[in-house]
Design an enzyme around this catalytic site. Sequence first.
Site, PDB file in Angstrom:
ATOM      1  N   TYR A  41       0.860  -1.186   0.000  1.00  0.00           N
ATOM      2  CA  TYR A  41       0.000   0.000   0.000  1.00  0.00           C
ATOM      3  C   TYR A  41       0.898   1.239   0.000  1.00  0.00           C
ATOM      4  CZ  TYR A  41      -4.272   2.631   0.708  1.00  0.00           C
ATOM      5  OH  TYR A  41      -5.323   3.500   0.551  1.00  0.00           O
ATOM      6  N   LYS A  96     -20.451 -20.903  -8.982  1.00  0.00           N
ATOM      7  CA  LYS A  96     -19.817 -20.767 -10.297  1.00  0.00           C
ATOM      8  C   LYS A  96     -18.364 -20.320 -10.128  1.00  0.00           C
ATOM      9  CE  LYS A  96     -20.643 -21.156 -14.736  1.00  0.00           C
ATOM     10  NZ  LYS A  96     -21.742 -20.535 -15.454  1.00  0.00           N
ATOM     11  N   GLU A 138     -24.725 -14.684 -15.997  1.00  0.00           N
ATOM     12  CA  GLU A 138     -25.297 -15.916 -15.448  1.00  0.00           C
ATOM     13  C   GLU A 138     -26.734 -15.690 -14.992  1.00  0.00           C
ATOM     14  OE1 GLU A 138     -24.458 -20.001 -14.467  1.00  0.00           O
ATOM     15  OE2 GLU A 138     -23.198 -18.505 -15.435  1.00  0.00           O
TER      16      GLU A 138
END
Length: 765
Positions: A41, A96, A138
């Site tokens: 970061y 999925k 989907e």
Amino acid sequence: MSNQERLRREALIYHAKPRPGKIKVVPTKRYSTQRDLSLAYSPGVAEPCLEIAKDKKNVYKYTAKGNLVAVISNGTAVLGLGDIGPEASKPVMEGKGLLFKIFADIDVFDIEVDTKDVEKFIETVKNIAPTFGGINLEDIKAPEAFEIERRLVEELDIPVMHDDQHGTAIISSAALINALEITGKKIEDIRIAVSGAGSAAISCMNLYVTLGAKLENIAMFDADGLLHIGRTDLSPMQARFRTSKHYDSLADAMKGADVFLGLSVGNIVSQDMLRSMADSPIVFAMANPTPEISYEEAIASRKDIIMATGRSDHPNQVNNVLGFPFIFRGALDVRATKINEAMKMAAVNALAALAKEPVPEQVNIAYGETKLTFGKEYIIPKPFDPRLIGRIPPAVARAAMDSGVATEPIEDWVKYEDELLQRLGSDNKIIRLLHNRAKTNPKRIVFAEADHLDVLKAAQYVYDEGIAIPILLGNEKIIRELREELEFDGDVQIIDPKKSDQKAKRKQYAEIYWKSRKRKGVSMLDAKSRMRERNYFAAMMVNEGDADGLISGYSRSYPAVVKPMLELIGTAKGVQKIATTNLMITERGPIFLSDTSINIDPSARELAKIVQMTALTVKMFGLKPNIAMLSYSNFGSSNHEKVKKVDDAVDYLHRYHPDITVDGALQSDFALNKEMLAEKFPFSKLAGKEVNTLIFPNLDAANITYKLMKELNKADSIGPIMLGMSKPVHILQLGASVDEMINMAAVVVVDAQEKGKLQQRKEEI
């Protein structure tokens, strides 16, 4: 409790515990020090930001974008559940994402969008697209799904695919190509009857037409009947398949048809409807979970049928997982700007071609087949086929390059295919293969400590999943109480060796045991007493054919359980000493470790026998054993007797068992680093090979290594797997987890299957 109620409860627990959901985000860089954090970061992160600002393509170089796919839905057509909303669709989208990861090593963020407005949905996806390397749409209802996909493909510069449409189309097209070859029919001549006119059915027909099917030979039905030229209620995509021909019903359209495609609802096709079709009909009944006609009914209707469903428990499963992970893998790897028709067709042809190649033994073993070969019952590859990732993505990537949508073409194809195969090493495929193989021919397995809650949980799981036929041994009162608590109400045999109803069986077993041990200090009284002990009783059940195998050891020390097994069951022919191996599921793939439980300081000849027995077990899992015999020394660099015994074992094996790929003595880092091994010791039989089996010089090294791997790396373990026993008995580690017991039960079943085949071959000879 019914099976449906039990499944519902288990599914809810699975998704809720131990932490909600199925996927998580994990770091891929170091983060242990302040310096690491300053690079991850502020202030270090500014540098890649500036590089990306100079050239947006650098986002692929410095971030995860290139391996990140969004699975996006608005929840308007979730499975067969319909419009249940974006929140309710999230478990499916997470699922999925899990499939993307385990089959193709693609990371996924699932995103559920709360709008049914096409324009708002498209705008949302476009606004978040810079995050992702690809978009998988989907569970979006038709006809909106067509417009959403069309617009996003046109307006985004990353791959976009609505899998509900194209996944089924791609897989079934590959199956159709092969089915037509088997039947000797040409696609331009066939007549097709279709039940269903949703996005999947229309996409299938579009692809079939691309392959050569004629529009005038297609009769498509939706819930309102035939799509004919007089209907005005059809979407533009459906209107393409209107016909001027007249059919009174689906049954009428199926008369004389060559192909039936079902993507609708279950149990709407009869055997008579199939009998009315043309010779050698091709039937794809893919409604899930209940096909338009069951597999059993279909194949019973006529002998010349080629039948496929969406189910995994029958031949020819048309499963989308054969497509979408590998199509996106290939598209991402060349940074394709879209998934076009050429790429889809490349996947079709690669799948069709793969089904015609010799099937790896690992796949035969997983599906309980003697030998899968191209034909009526094998027209499409199996989902567990490890070759898929090495075949489909390269075909898709080549098509992307040839069609001009690849922005980072692949130059070294051999290296690329090697990288693809390496991606398989990070998941638990071998466990799925093991369970699947056990289910092909489940055996009667004694759970000798079934009056313990975790043991009973494992027995319940293997019963419900069809992995084994459990026999519950132990205190009957406790077992029944625990079964009630677990709501385990299956038809399972319970045996309490101490109860009066087992008196005759105890007497029978005691007499047999006494006759075999009377000259070794065992009296008849001793024999009768021991038959009241669960492990002696269980072992006799296996010996006498009242069970096919057993597991024990959850609540007792390893030596205490081994003793009755050796006394009653004994070793296989040619084996003087038994041994054990543990299968570790690691990030680099499965690794077998031997001997982890039995032999404290084996001799050179005993080490050689451990290698032989382990090699047979590795092959039982469908893998080719590449075996390293470990030491603190490499190839005789030390003359210490501890090293010399390893060298002597290797010499013996090279002389008398040259078919086994084994070498040593080797240090563990050289054994596991094939590049380092090939560079320093190019003469080794293991040079350039992936070692998957480690043989340790003593029990200390093996047991410590196995338990360190388990605890430090959180590697799943299957074992200890007994080597050299004459019958399928396996002993758990004290306090084994439920998952470990389930896996060991599957091992017992597979062991029983193998020993059964061996006995059958002997009888035939």
